[in-house]
Design an enzyme around this catalytic site. Sequence first.
Site, PDB file in Angstrom:
ATOM      1  N   PRO A 220       6.222 -13.284  24.259  1.00 42.57           N
ATOM      2  CA  PRO A 220       5.935 -11.886  23.759  1.00 42.57           C
ATOM      3  C   PRO A 220       6.481 -11.019  25.108  1.00 42.57           C
ATOM      4  O   PRO A 220       6.852 -11.732  26.164  1.00 42.57           O
ATOM      5  CB  PRO A 220       4.437 -11.558  23.648  1.00 42.57           C
ATOM      6  CG  PRO A 220       3.900 -12.794  23.365  1.00 42.57           C
ATOM      7  CD  PRO A 220       4.866 -13.978  24.151  1.00 42.57           C
ATOM      8  N   THR A 223       5.590 -11.329  29.534  1.00 42.66           N
ATOM      9  CA  THR A 223       5.067 -12.636  29.851  1.00 42.66           C
ATOM     10  C   THR A 223       5.568 -13.292  31.021  1.00 42.66           C
ATOM     11  O   THR A 223       5.165 -14.335  31.558  1.00 42.66           O
ATOM     12  CB  THR A 223       4.763 -13.535  28.836  1.00 42.66           C
ATOM     13  OG1 THR A 223       6.231 -13.704  28.237  1.00 42.66           O
ATOM     14  CG2 THR A 223       3.970 -13.088  27.460  1.00 42.66           C
ATOM     15  N   LYS A 225       9.150 -14.175  31.459  1.00 40.18           N
ATOM     16  CA  LYS A 225      10.553 -14.886  31.108  1.00 40.18           C
ATOM     17  C   LYS A 225      11.691 -14.735  32.055  1.00 40.18           C
ATOM     18  O   LYS A 225      12.055 -15.507  32.652  1.00 40.18           O
ATOM     19  CB  LYS A 225      10.943 -14.640  29.668  1.00 40.18           C
ATOM     20  CG  LYS A 225      10.021 -14.943  28.495  1.00 40.18           C
ATOM     21  CD  LYS A 225      10.478 -14.624  26.987  1.00 40.18           C
ATOM     22  CE  LYS A 225      10.705 -13.086  26.746  1.00 40.18           C
ATOM     23  NZ  LYS A 225       9.667 -12.413  27.031  1.00 40.18           N
ATOM     24  N   GLU A 442     -20.572   5.749  17.576  1.00 40.07           N
ATOM     25  CA  GLU A 442     -20.302   4.501  18.316  1.00 40.07           C
ATOM     26  C   GLU A 442     -21.446   3.724  18.468  1.00 40.07           C
ATOM     27  O   GLU A 442     -21.238   2.541  18.804  1.00 40.07           O
ATOM     28  CB  GLU A 442     -20.023   5.114  19.892  1.00 40.07           C
ATOM     29  CG  GLU A 442     -18.767   5.955  19.973  1.00 40.07           C
ATOM     30  CD  GLU A 442     -17.563   5.340  19.309  1.00 40.07           C
ATOM     31  OE1 GLU A 442     -17.652   4.149  19.368  1.00 40.07           O
ATOM     32  OE2 GLU A 442     -16.413   6.063  18.713  1.00 40.07           O
TER      33      GLU A 442
END
Length: 653
Positions: A220, A223, A225, A442
Amino acid sequence: MPENKNDKENKNDKENKNTKEEKKKVKFSNIIWVYIIFAVFFIGALISLNWENNPIISYSEMLSLINDGQVESMKINQNGNVEILSKDGTTYESFSPALVIDKQYVNSLIQKGIKVEYVESVGTKWWFGLLINIIPIVVMVLFFFWLYRSASAGARSSMNFGKSGAKKYEPIGEKVTFKDVAGIDEVLDEIEDIVKFLKNPQEFQELGARMPKGTLLVGPPGTGKTLTARAIAGEADVPFYYASGSDFVELFVGVGASRVRDLFKTAKENAPAIIFIDELDAVGRQRGAGLGGGNDEREQTLNALLVELDGFDTSTGVVVMAATNRPDVLDKALLRPGRFDKKIMVGPPDVKGREEILKIHTRKKKIAPDVDLKLLAKRTPGFVGADLENLVNEAALIASRKKKNQVEMSDFEEAIDRVLTGPSKKYRIISDKEKKILSYHELGHAVLAYLLPNTDPVYKITIIPRGAGSLGSTLQIPEKDKYLIKKSEILDRIVVALGGRASEKLVFNFATTGAKDDLRKATDYAKSMIYRLGMSKRMGPVYWEGEEEEIFLGSELTKQRNYSEETAKELDVEVKKIINSMYDKALELLKQNRERLDLLASYIFKNETIYGEEFKKLMSKDLEELKEYIGGEKEINEFLKIDVVNHVNYQPV
């Protein structure tokens, strides 16, 4: 005798230096020509401004001026040209050859008080006229010469058009090494062989082993690369050429292929070296799937890349690396053994990896002693390296905004909220009526998350608006990373997602738009169970999700459905059945805990935010103790008196 590494580097540096010097010369030459053309135009304009355009009169008009006594002086040249200066300061020009010959008449003029002078030229200087005639010719010649030089430069530029735009990575300051990469230890173990090969290829060749011709980093966005590739270059200490996949694709067919060949040629000449192609999917998409002939350039570029990957000798010491987050659209020929035959998955880091990444990004920050990186790592599941770097920077900005000397834990917690849900809308005014609805909404999520056994613990409940459309939020953070999820966990997640709508129904008997995102999440969970995970008894353990049809170069235009209309209806019925049953479960649980729901809603109405640890304590208290903690009957009754139904126009359920 082969060149050693230093000779090649010196040769490469010399070529780069010569190229830079040539560019400087061309640039300087162009500047000189621009100045020359500008100077010619300036001189021409100056001459035209200084051009003496005296009125010309006839011989009889000249005699009339003389007889009337209006002439101050006269200049006569040997050709008979006469310049007459009148007493009012006006200069005239005339022509009278007789004045050159008839000395007696000239003497009579002198006797009348007229100053007479014989000169070589009269009126406009001869060189003015010459320049006026020559300047247009000179300008035209210079203009065409400049066009010729521009065309020559364009030709040279077009010759370089097919040159690779790949840049040689030269780190400024400290090199990026494996010490700067964390959270992906398995990836570093995989790529360590590449560094060893670049440093000492003979060690592999003696055993008969070869390095993979291409290494593909898949994962993704964010990350690490590209950072991993830079770390390899720093560790191996070899030339590192990097380019984006889009750099190869141009308007003109054949240019991309030429650039690919040039890139590999440059790398071979400077071996050992690394070629890194980022966003490989821009050039390596599936061939032959286009809707027309507009992708010829892309296909030719891909063909050239395939040939280079399969054609060059691994003994040259050139390692090819690439990165992509879309491996599904890559051409199959690109991924076969012998090309990109080594695929390394670079996934999101686990909790330990996130802690290591946070340590790297906080090295140069002034961090307060109360900052717990291990706790921050637990509170950021799903965050990748880029997210964590952004988180640390956001926390530093928040601390700076508050004029702090150090970044504290509270700054990191606020940064997490900003990253997940956006900045708080401090100046958005919400009426007490809507605030009451938000409180119940909530707390509906939070109470169910506490009661159900298979849900993640509540980290924070808030009714402070954040981001573009969030009026409130209930954040749940898992205690540890999960890789497998049980059916019971998915069902409980659906119940929690529907808790806000169920709470509105129970308390007010109407629905609001605040549950839109909750309904989407619940529906996605239910569809995943039925269509993709085979968790329906009626439909069986079947994968019903349609196959993606890659119509245009891997883009998902449609999904092919491999079942009938009747089956589609049954699948939809199963999805609705799950949603409805989980909604009923949410309603039932909230009914059983209605009094606690009222008390907690009044508490968050006043305080606006409840954190996880406090929420656990509130849920563990008995009702009387909780009522006393909140502020007693009076405070609770004031909250309950706020009339919502008669003042807000909401759609009944």
